[in-house]
Design a protein around this motif. Structure first.
Motif, mmCIF file in Angstrom:
data_model
loop_
_atom_site.group_PDB
_atom_site.id
_atom_site.type_symbol
_atom_site.label_atom_id
_atom_site.label_comp_id
_atom_site.label_asym_id
_atom_site.label_seq_id
_atom_site.Cartn_x
_atom_site.Cartn_y
_atom_site.Cartn_z
ATOM 1 N N GLN A 19 0.826 -1.206 0.000
ATOM 2 C CA GLN A 19 0.000 0.000 0.000
ATOM 3 C C GLN A 19 0.861 1.257 0.000
ATOM 4 O O GLN A 19 0.554 2.227 -0.694
ATOM 5 C CB GLN A 19 -0.934 -0.011 1.200
ATOM 6 N N GLU A 20 1.960 1.239 0.758
ATOM 7 C CA GLU A 20 2.864 2.396 0.771
ATOM 8 C C GLU A 20 3.456 2.649 -0.612
ATOM 9 O O GLU A 20 3.507 3.790 -1.071
ATOM 10 C CB GLU A 20 4.004 2.172 1.772
ATOM 11 N N VAL A 21 3.910 1.592 -1.244
ATOM 12 C CA VAL A 21 4.527 1.717 -2.567
ATOM 13 C C VAL A 21 3.497 2.185 -3.590
ATOM 14 O O VAL A 21 3.779 3.063 -4.426
ATOM 15 C CB VAL A 21 5.169 0.371 -2.981
ATOM 16 N N THR A 22 2.309 1.631 -3.538
ATOM 17 C CA THR A 22 1.253 2.027 -4.467
ATOM 18 C C THR A 22 0.866 3.481 -4.243
ATOM 19 O O THR A 22 0.676 4.247 -5.200
ATOM 20 C CB THR A 22 0.023 1.110 -4.310
ATOM 21 N N PRO A 26 -3.226 5.323 -18.307
ATOM 22 C CA PRO A 26 -2.481 5.947 -17.206
ATOM 23 C C PRO A 26 -2.179 4.978 -16.064
ATOM 24 O O PRO A 26 -1.133 5.072 -15.427
ATOM 25 C CB PRO A 26 -3.402 7.069 -16.729
ATOM 26 N N ALA A 27 -3.069 4.038 -15.828
ATOM 27 C CA ALA A 27 -2.850 3.076 -14.748
ATOM 28 C C ALA A 27 -1.633 2.202 -15.029
ATOM 29 O O ALA A 27 -0.964 1.740 -14.096
ATOM 30 C CB ALA A 27 -4.087 2.214 -14.548
ATOM 31 N N ALA A 28 -1.314 1.978 -16.289
ATOM 32 C CA ALA A 28 -0.134 1.187 -16.631
ATOM 33 C C ALA A 28 1.132 1.908 -16.175
ATOM 34 O O ALA A 28 2.084 1.269 -15.698
ATOM 35 C CB ALA A 28 -0.080 0.924 -18.134
ATOM 36 N N TRP A 29 1.145 3.240 -16.316
ATOM 37 C CA TRP A 29 2.287 4.024 -15.850
ATOM 38 C C TRP A 29 2.412 3.895 -14.330
ATOM 39 O O TRP A 29 3.497 3.657 -13.806
ATOM 40 C CB TRP A 29 2.113 5.492 -16.239
ATOM 41 N N VAL A 30 1.290 4.019 -13.634
ATOM 42 C CA VAL A 30 1.287 3.912 -12.170
ATOM 43 C C VAL A 30 1.762 2.521 -11.755
ATOM 44 O O VAL A 30 2.582 2.376 -10.846
ATOM 45 C CB VAL A 30 -0.110 4.208 -11.593
ATOM 46 N N ARG A 31 1.256 1.488 -12.416
ATOM 47 C CA ARG A 31 1.649 0.119 -12.089
ATOM 48 C C ARG A 31 3.149 -0.074 -12.277
ATOM 49 O O ARG A 31 3.832 -0.632 -11.436
ATOM 50 C CB ARG A 31 0.873 -0.888 -12.931
ATOM 51 N N ARG A 32 3.694 0.425 -13.388
ATOM 52 C CA ARG A 32 5.127 0.287 -13.668
ATOM 53 C C ARG A 32 5.946 0.993 -12.583
ATOM 54 O O ARG A 32 6.912 0.449 -12.082
ATOM 55 C CB ARG A 32 5.442 0.857 -15.055
ATOM 56 N N VAL A 33 5.559 2.203 -12.210
ATOM 57 C CA VAL A 33 6.276 2.949 -11.167
ATOM 58 C C VAL A 33 6.186 2.197 -9.844
ATOM 59 O O VAL A 33 7.185 2.061 -9.124
ATOM 60 C CB VAL A 33 5.736 4.388 -11.051
ATOM 61 N N TRP A 89 5.762 -1.021 -9.323
ATOM 62 C CA TRP A 89 6.609 -2.213 -9.381
ATOM 63 C C TRP A 89 8.084 -1.834 -9.273
ATOM 64 O O TRP A 89 8.860 -2.522 -8.613
ATOM 65 C CB TRP A 89 6.346 -2.999 -10.664
ATOM 66 N N ASN A 90 8.483 -0.764 -9.919
ATOM 67 C CA ASN A 90 9.874 -0.316 -9.805
ATOM 68 C C ASN A 90 10.208 0.064 -8.368
ATOM 69 O O ASN A 90 11.290 -0.265 -7.861
ATOM 70 C CB ASN A 90 10.152 0.872 -10.735
ATOM 71 N N LEU A 91 9.298 0.769 -7.711
ATOM 72 C CA LEU A 91 9.520 1.147 -6.308
ATOM 73 C C LEU A 91 9.621 -0.097 -5.414
ATOM 74 O O LEU A 91 10.471 -0.160 -4.521
ATOM 75 C CB LEU A 91 8.397 2.059 -5.811
ATOM 76 N N ALA A 92 8.763 -1.067 -5.667
ATOM 77 C CA ALA A 92 8.784 -2.297 -4.874
ATOM 78 C C ALA A 92 10.099 -3.051 -5.081
ATOM 79 O O ALA A 92 10.705 -3.540 -4.119
ATOM 80 C CB ALA A 92 7.599 -3.185 -5.255
ATOM 81 N N THR A 93 10.550 -3.129 -6.314
ATOM 82 C CA THR A 93 11.809 -3.809 -6.612
ATOM 83 C C THR A 93 12.972 -3.089 -5.943
ATOM 84 O O THR A 93 13.864 -3.726 -5.371
ATOM 85 C CB THR A 93 12.024 -3.901 -8.136
ATOM 86 N N SER A 94 12.962 -1.767 -5.976
ATOM 87 C CA SER A 94 14.008 -0.997 -5.305
ATOM 88 C C SER A 94 13.986 -1.239 -3.805
ATOM 89 O O SER A 94 15.038 -1.351 -3.162
ATOM 90 C CB SER A 94 13.826 0.496 -5.574
ATOM 91 N N ARG A 95 12.808 -1.343 -3.242
ATOM 92 C CA ARG A 95 12.675 -1.584 -1.809
ATOM 93 C C ARG A 95 13.270 -2.947 -1.447
ATOM 94 O O ARG A 95 13.985 -3.075 -0.445
ATOM 95 C CB ARG A 95 11.202 -1.525 -1.416
#
Length: 165
Positions: free
Chosen positions: A36-39, A59-66, A68-74
């Protein structure tokens, strides 16, 4: 689906996609709270760029990609921190010695005012006048607490030594 603009479109996107994206990431991260934090962070970034993102086909695809990138970085940061921690961790950490255990036990047996006075006087190095101000008591009361605490500690610690012998 071009030319989606305005806060209402953002609100619709958020309402429609927050739960599905967070649900996917919860499985990936193993934590619903982190997902939830990442989303939320991904949607916050989208809001700042909504004028441009709203014109995308999805637009949701952009949000989803960001997200997922944030989650992977975490996950990467957590792994790096764990590796670093494992490398820094001593092989064994000695527990407190018997003297420390006895002192903690003796301090715990003191009344709260006496214990506070002992800690402030002997550990923090504060003068009696300052302790009196902190405790909202007279200096004479603080001196009495310290005197009684020393007697109780000596008695308790002497009993500890005699019990161990």
């Amino acid at each position: 689906m071009a030319s989606r603009e305005g806060p209402s479109d953002f609100a619709e996107c958020y309402a429609a996609w927050f739960a599905p994206i967070a649900g996917q990431l919860a499985v990936y991260l193993g934590s619903a709270e982190e997902a939830q934090e990442v989303t939320q962070e991904a949607f916050t970034r989208a809001w700042a760029r909504w004028g441009r993102i709203a014109r995308y086909d999805e637009p949701a695809a952009w949000v989803r990609r960001v997200a997922w990138n944030l989650a992977t970085s975490r996950i990467r940061r957590a792994r790096t921190a764990l590796r670093h921690w494992r490398g820094q961790r001593p092989e064994s950490v000695a527990g407190p010695g018997p003297e420390r255990v006895a002192l903690e036990r003796a301090l715990a047996a003191l009344p709260a005012d006496q214990r506070r006075a002992v800690v402030l006087y002997y550990l923090a190095g504060l003068p009696v006048a300052e302790i009196a101000e902190i405790c909202r008591a007279r200096e004479g009361a603080v001196r009495t607490w310290l005197y009684r605490a020393r007697i109780a500690l000596a008695r308790h610690l002497t009993d500890e030594v005699n019990d161990d012998a």
